[in-house]
Enzyme design. Sequence first.
Site, PDB file in Angstrom:
ATOM      1  CB  CYS A  80      42.991  37.816  42.291  1.00 53.72           C
ATOM      2  SG  CYS A  80      42.777  38.753  40.769  1.00 53.72           S
ATOM      3  CG  HIS A 168      45.389  41.487  44.610  1.00 52.01           C
ATOM      4  ND1 HIS A 168      46.081  40.336  44.327  1.00 52.01           N
ATOM      5  CD2 HIS A 168      44.715  41.817  43.476  1.00 52.01           C
ATOM      6  CE1 HIS A 168      45.856  39.985  43.073  1.00 52.01           C
ATOM      7  NE2 HIS A 168      45.028  40.864  42.533  1.00 52.01           N
ATOM      8  CD  GLU A 170      47.844  39.727  47.347  1.00 51.42           C
ATOM      9  OE1 GLU A 170      46.809  39.649  48.033  1.00 51.42           O
ATOM     10  OE2 GLU A 170      47.895  39.375  46.161  1.00 51.42           O
TER      11      GLU A 170
END
Length: 511
Positions: A80, A168, A170
């Site tokens: 990002c 993202h 994660e």
Amino acid sequence: MQHNKVLILDFGSQYTQLIARRVRELNIYCEIHPFNKIPLDLDSFKAVVLSGSPISVRGKAVLHPDLSQIRGKKPLLAVCYGAQYLAHFSGGEVAESNTREYGRAHLNFIKEGEEFFRGITKGSQVWMSHSDTIKQLPSKGVLLASTHDVENAAYKIEGENTYAIQFHPEVYHSSDGKQLLENFLVHIAEVEQDWTPASFVEETVDTLKEQLGDDKVVLGLSGGVDSSVAAMLLHKAIGKNLYCIFVNNGLLRKNEFVDVLEQYEGMGLNVKGVDASARFLDALEGKSDPEEKRKAIGRVFIEVFDDEAHLIKDVQWLAQGTIYPDVIESVSATGGPSATIKSHHNVGGLPDFMKLKVVEPLKALFKDEVRRVGASMDMDKKLLGRHPFPGPGLAIRILGDLTREKVRILQEVDAIFINNLRTWNLYDSVWQAGAILLPVNSVGVMGDERTYEKCVALRAVESTDGMTADWVNLPYEFLQKTSNEIINKVKGVNRVVYDISSKPPATIEWE
Ligand code: XMP
């Protein structure tokens, strides 16, 4: 043994800790460091990840560290803000995006034959959260993937082991996020997956043995997961030289002091139960302000603990169950210190005057890892699965001033609620639950009698770390039965309500 390590440079994203968790789930050890404090032992890290950030690369306050020791020298994954950072400062272009780019998106182009996207196919769901977009890739940038709205969703740099993604990986909503991290860390950066709970126990016990030798260590047990697992590790390392103290502050759950003490003794721990209820309750008399209550409890705890610790001849060490989220130096996106909402961890930091050296065997672990470490030492599942419980205990669940009678009432209510959660098999799906005694009386009718008695609130939340939380949609029938049981069995209560507030804007505890 030196583990393969991954460095996560934090630019202040709300998701940075999640990156670390996902990396650890791959059995790879990682550390989070602030973006502007590259660790001195950089050589010991095999790969680097740049986190996201709430800040724009186009703004005046841009975070612009010198990455020359890393860029092109170590495998690098930029997420990002990281991806925008690489583009912006290396010949690409970042601009404000025209469409909102938050939430779900799908990869509709993936460059073929790329190790980075091994096992990930077109259509894969990714999670976006950004307001800037990469208009032009940096020099030597090669496009790897796009979504409908974001052309430059992933790229690599020709001739380097550098990869960048706008989305993202994660967050759980990026369905192949973990695979992508594995591709980068395991297949591209060749980091070994050698971090497991069992290896952690073995190494930690060896290190503790070496560090502590024949020294004596004192540890305050709270009945919670962290201090219990820390105690078990120390027990394995130094046996009877570990002196545990479990203080009853009179604000524990019903029967908790006796039950937990028995459990600790059953685990072979050298533990002393100290019943200091009266001291705590006396100190709380006349206090109704939440912070004053916390301070009084913290002060008495230190006094009691200090007295007890000094009874142990020649004790040199104080062990604490501090875990990783407590020690990460977080980056404030706005630059200022964050406001104190509540002064937590009142019993965490014991004062310097104790003159003890501090040992913290869990300070590299997240909560779920502490549980896994506990499980690998065959610790009781019920103990490891216990809900978090605040240090000041029921004192901050009795709103306003506190009396022994109010503690008794709340202990009874809480016990019914928690027992029912267990009986209905709901306990493990709730992150934290408890009851709150409200400082209001309300009118009721029991038999033909008018009553004017206390009201209690029940609270059950789901969360991963207590930072954000949502109320749990408990079955109506459960609430109905629990409410009936409380009103019928607990003298002094004639009304039960259920708290349906999320955090933020509410907090988990009411005080
Ligand atoms: P809040 O109420 O801030 O709580 O949403 C988040 C988590 O922290 C716990 N908590 C405390 N723990 N001392 C503690 O040791 C405190 O003073 C304290 N206040 C809140 C709370 O139970 C929840 O798990």
